[in-house]
Design a protein around this motif. Sequence first.
Motif, mmCIF file in Angstrom:
data_model
loop_
_atom_site.group_PDB
_atom_site.id
_atom_site.type_symbol
_atom_site.label_atom_id
_atom_site.label_comp_id
_atom_site.label_asym_id
_atom_site.label_seq_id
_atom_site.Cartn_x
_atom_site.Cartn_y
_atom_site.Cartn_z
ATOM 1 N N TRP A 37 -6.598 -4.021 1.247
ATOM 2 C CA TRP A 37 -5.620 -4.784 0.489
ATOM 3 C C TRP A 37 -5.653 -4.866 -0.416
ATOM 4 C CZ3 TRP A 37 -8.377 -6.619 4.410
ATOM 5 C CH2 TRP A 37 -8.953 -7.987 3.797
ATOM 6 N N LEU A 38 -4.566 -4.982 -1.663
ATOM 7 C CA LEU A 38 -4.669 -5.004 -2.925
ATOM 8 C C LEU A 38 -5.336 -6.652 -3.148
ATOM 9 C CD1 LEU A 38 -4.271 -3.293 -5.166
ATOM 10 C CD2 LEU A 38 -2.298 -5.346 -5.810
ATOM 11 N N LEU A 39 -6.118 -6.478 -3.918
ATOM 12 C CA LEU A 39 -6.943 -7.666 -4.467
ATOM 13 C C LEU A 39 -5.836 -8.146 -6.022
ATOM 14 C CD1 LEU A 39 -10.654 -7.927 -3.656
ATOM 15 C CD2 LEU A 39 -8.179 -9.142 -2.549
ATOM 16 N N LYS A 40 -6.075 -6.817 -7.267
ATOM 17 C CA LYS A 40 -6.058 -7.163 -8.334
ATOM 18 C C LYS A 40 -5.482 -5.509 -9.207
ATOM 19 C CE LYS A 40 -7.153 -9.478 -12.645
ATOM 20 N NZ LYS A 40 -5.940 -10.368 -12.258
ATOM 21 N N LYS A 41 -4.462 -5.748 -9.745
ATOM 22 C CA LYS A 41 -3.690 -4.565 -11.014
ATOM 23 C C LYS A 41 -3.426 -4.681 -11.950
ATOM 24 C CE LYS A 41 0.862 -4.917 -9.197
ATOM 25 N NZ LYS A 41 2.043 -3.826 -8.273
ATOM 26 N N GLY A 42 -2.774 -3.959 -12.916
ATOM 27 C CA GLY A 42 -2.874 -4.576 -14.364
ATOM 28 C C GLY A 42 -3.994 -3.310 -15.353
ATOM 29 N N ASP A 43 -3.173 -2.935 -16.155
ATOM 30 C CA ASP A 43 -3.916 -3.310 -17.691
ATOM 31 C C ASP A 43 -5.043 -3.168 -18.227
ATOM 32 O OD1 ASP A 43 -1.908 -0.572 -18.239
ATOM 33 O OD2 ASP A 43 -0.399 -2.284 -17.493
ATOM 34 N N VAL A 44 -6.008 -2.882 -18.930
ATOM 35 C CA VAL A 44 -7.530 -3.037 -19.159
ATOM 36 C C VAL A 44 -7.219 -1.793 -20.899
ATOM 37 C CG1 VAL A 44 -8.019 -4.434 -17.619
ATOM 38 C CG2 VAL A 44 -8.838 -2.392 -18.040
ATOM 39 N N GLN A 45 -8.503 -1.776 -21.373
ATOM 40 C CA GLN A 45 -8.749 -0.914 -22.784
ATOM 41 C C GLN A 45 -10.127 -0.643 -22.529
ATOM 42 O OE1 GLN A 45 -6.162 0.148 -24.455
ATOM 43 N NE2 GLN A 45 -4.971 -1.117 -23.584
ATOM 44 N N GLN A 46 -9.588 0.894 -22.466
ATOM 45 C CA GLN A 46 -11.096 1.062 -22.116
ATOM 46 C C GLN A 46 -12.197 1.759 -23.855
ATOM 47 O OE1 GLN A 46 -12.302 5.207 -20.089
ATOM 48 N NE2 GLN A 46 -13.813 5.170 -20.181
ATOM 49 N N MET A 47 -13.139 1.198 -23.887
ATOM 50 C CA MET A 47 -13.937 1.585 -25.077
ATOM 51 C C MET A 47 -14.248 2.924 -25.744
ATOM 52 S SD MET A 47 -16.783 -0.270 -27.188
ATOM 53 C CE MET A 47 -17.155 0.563 -29.012
ATOM 54 N N GLY A 48 -13.555 3.702 -26.140
ATOM 55 C CA GLY A 48 -13.738 5.223 -26.647
ATOM 56 C C GLY A 48 -15.009 5.506 -28.180
ATOM 57 N N LEU A 82 0.541 -1.086 0.110
ATOM 58 C CA LEU A 82 -0.524 -0.373 -0.033
ATOM 59 C C LEU A 82 0.790 0.999 0.211
ATOM 60 C CD1 LEU A 82 -2.952 -0.821 2.314
ATOM 61 C CD2 LEU A 82 -3.202 -0.613 -0.547
ATOM 62 N N ILE A 83 2.222 1.572 0.661
ATOM 63 C CA ILE A 83 3.101 1.925 1.158
ATOM 64 C C ILE A 83 3.098 2.526 -0.796
ATOM 65 C CG2 ILE A 83 4.344 3.119 1.812
ATOM 66 C CD1 ILE A 83 4.398 1.963 4.385
ATOM 67 N N SER A 84 3.767 1.157 -1.050
ATOM 68 C CA SER A 84 4.642 1.290 -2.540
ATOM 69 C C SER A 84 3.525 2.284 -3.708
ATOM 70 C CB SER A 84 5.030 0.060 -2.780
ATOM 71 O OG SER A 84 5.480 0.248 -4.428
ATOM 72 N N ILE A 85 2.566 1.817 -3.377
ATOM 73 C CA ILE A 85 1.334 2.307 -4.053
ATOM 74 C C ILE A 85 1.107 3.135 -4.316
ATOM 75 C CG2 ILE A 85 -1.064 2.066 -5.037
ATOM 76 C CD1 ILE A 85 -0.749 -1.168 -4.634
ATOM 77 N N GLU A 86 0.543 3.648 -3.385
ATOM 78 C CA GLU A 86 0.228 5.594 -2.061
ATOM 79 C C GLU A 86 0.896 6.429 -3.212
ATOM 80 O OE1 GLU A 86 -1.980 7.866 0.975
ATOM 81 O OE2 GLU A 86 0.355 7.354 1.216
ATOM 82 N N LYS A 87 3.009 5.961 -3.478
ATOM 83 C CA LYS A 87 3.614 6.783 -3.572
ATOM 84 C C LYS A 87 3.598 7.260 -5.471
ATOM 85 C CE LYS A 87 7.156 5.504 -0.162
ATOM 86 N NZ LYS A 87 8.476 5.028 -0.331
ATOM 87 N N THR A 88 3.196 6.020 -5.874
ATOM 88 C CA THR A 88 2.482 6.597 -7.532
ATOM 89 C C THR A 88 1.196 7.155 -7.526
ATOM 90 O OG1 THR A 88 1.413 4.227 -7.625
ATOM 91 C CG2 THR A 88 4.206 3.630 -7.564
ATOM 92 N N LEU A 89 0.649 7.764 -6.384
ATOM 93 C CA LEU A 89 -0.726 7.700 -7.794
ATOM 94 C C LEU A 89 -0.494 9.641 -7.128
ATOM 95 C CD1 LEU A 89 -3.080 5.005 -5.035
ATOM 96 C CD2 LEU A 89 -2.246 4.965 -7.412
ATOM 97 N N GLU A 90 -0.884 9.517 -8.885
ATOM 98 C CA GLU A 90 -2.078 11.476 -8.546
ATOM 99 C C GLU A 90 -3.313 10.952 -8.375
ATOM 100 O OE1 GLU A 90 0.376 12.678 -11.403
ATOM 101 O OE2 GLU A 90 2.548 13.573 -10.553
ATOM 102 N N PHE A 91 -3.644 12.543 -7.322
ATOM 103 C CA PHE A 91 -4.866 13.275 -7.723
ATOM 104 C C PHE A 91 -5.340 13.531 -8.252
ATOM 105 C CE2 PHE A 91 -4.498 9.203 -4.475
ATOM 106 C CZ PHE A 91 -5.743 8.559 -4.455
ATOM 107 N N LYS A 92 -6.748 13.800 -9.132
ATOM 108 C CA LYS A 92 -6.796 15.407 -10.202
ATOM 109 C C LYS A 92 -7.751 16.135 -8.862
ATOM 110 C CE LYS A 92 -5.523 14.385 -15.028
ATOM 111 N NZ LYS A 92 -6.381 14.108 -16.560
ATOM 112 N N SER A 93 -8.255 15.635 -8.387
ATOM 113 C CA SER A 93 -9.418 16.336 -7.963
ATOM 114 C C SER A 93 -9.408 15.711 -6.511
ATOM 115 C CB SER A 93 -11.086 16.144 -8.295
ATOM 116 O OG SER A 93 -11.124 15.095 -8.394
ATOM 117 N N LYS A 94 -10.167 14.815 -5.852
ATOM 118 C CA LYS A 94 -11.395 14.385 -4.474
ATOM 119 C C LYS A 94 -9.822 13.152 -4.598
ATOM 120 C CE LYS A 94 -14.731 13.708 -3.298
ATOM 121 N NZ LYS A 94 -16.456 12.875 -3.190
#
Length: 554
Positions: free
Chosen positions: A326-337, A304-316
């Motif tokens: 605790w972390l369950l899963k992370k990874g890349d996906v593609q969002q349809m636009g 969690l400490i490692s992840i928080e250091k990489t996050l940037e919040f634009k608003s809230k």
Amino acid sequence: IKYNQTFERLSRRVSCQVNDAPQRGDVIRAFLYQEYRDTSKQQEIEQRRQRDNLFPGVKAGTVGTDSGVMSPPVLQLQLRNSAQSLTLWQNLEAVQASGLLTQLLHKEIIMQEAMFELVTSEASYYKSLEILETHFLRNPVLVNTLSQSDMHFLFSNIEEVMKASERFLMDLEHRIEKSILIPDVCDIVYYHAAKHFNVFITYVINQAYQEKNYRRILDGNQQFRDTMATLENYPCVKGLSFTSFLILPFQRITRLKLLVQNILKKAEENSEREANAIKAHHELEKIVKECNEGVRKMSRTEELISIEKTLEFKSKSVPIISHSRWLLKKGDVQQMGGPKSTRTMRSRKLYQPVYLFLFNNLLLVTKRSGDKFQVIDSCTRAMLRTEDLEDQGQQLANVFNLKLLENQDEREVNYMLKTSSMSDKLRWICALTPNRRTRFMSTSAHQPDSPQVQCIQSYSAQEPDELSTEMADVLNLLERTDDGWMMGERLHDGERGWFPSRVAEEIQNKEVRAQNLREAIRIQQAHEGGLHAGAKSGVRAGRHALKGSIFSKS
């Protein structure tokens, strides 16, 4: 290498009494625990294969007939009774000379073998600990390459673990010396688990630091690296790595719990043996659970400490670090636009990359920007819904809908997401919406014909949603994909996760699956409800049952 007198006496008493000991040599001393454990697990696998494939018409637990068809217990003993296998209680000269084998009921012989395996495996385990101590920990050349703090990082409280194991082995040995017909071992297990086995918890929790510091010392200390390479080549180590000795305590405490489970499965209901096995299993379960929770807590907090250091919040901004997260899963996906039109489908901009962080109570939708992740949306996990979409050609393959019922802006939002494979899609759907029904029923549903697999290889989890498995683990199958992944629920502890299908094989025999499920339910019920009431009544009923039910009436 010196051997403790207790271990020597047990080795001589057991090994020298095997029928073909002059040809095979000292059976117990021939096995380090790493070898003993692998051999035992391989025999479990072979036993199930025999029951599952060679004799599909024989119901589990039935007795062999005059036609020569063998029951599973007979198969079990035959599989273990070979030049490459482990020592059997029934092969001891003292047992054969006593005439007990013609007097005892067959199920009692099986029980004796289960209790005897606990003792002999403990002797093998202690021998491996002796090598860890005398060959590595006490080696003056190796000690001179390390600082005092590095010695502690590597070996932790292993000496306390050894003392606890020595006392335990000594009491087991005394029990066998009193009588070749073993009355019980789980009472001894319970006493030592309750009084002395807490040292395992400290050792196992320190293992995370142990592994990191071992890699650090190897990389930065040439003298240590050269000395370790020399020590690992000694004949007494039998080609095994130093780290295989370091992980022994946690492997042993978890294996000991399974050996007690095996005894509990075979114990007569409402007997003293059952009561003692229930108490021993309960104590071991507490220790294993505390070990697991301690290790998870440390690794989860660091993650969690490692992840928080990489996050940037634009608003809230959302606080990430929490003891209950605790972390369950992370990874890349593609969002349809863009709109679903033929023109946009031909465009490279049909999908935009997003990166998901899924915690047990929170989802973050982010976009990668170098080493950072910009958070563009978030939602509590309870407010997530998923919908699997049928494949509609290559462009819409492996696509699913993710609905955020109430996102960070208190709005409902839909995301159409595409994954890299079918298995990845299903894994994301299962992780995002855990209450979704799986293809097959879980163990808790008590469905007698749910598909099951047994693991034929060990597997170390690479992702948070994966399950580390050991050889001979039996799992209820919950999901499977056509591209080589399974999701299962392990019968002996209820842990769930994904693993490659190549490490497991399906159990075909319906009766074998039903017996596995019955045994798992019995263990679960004994752990939950039988600990107090069953122990008191079991002791009274057991004293009579133990004396009067183990001998054949013929």
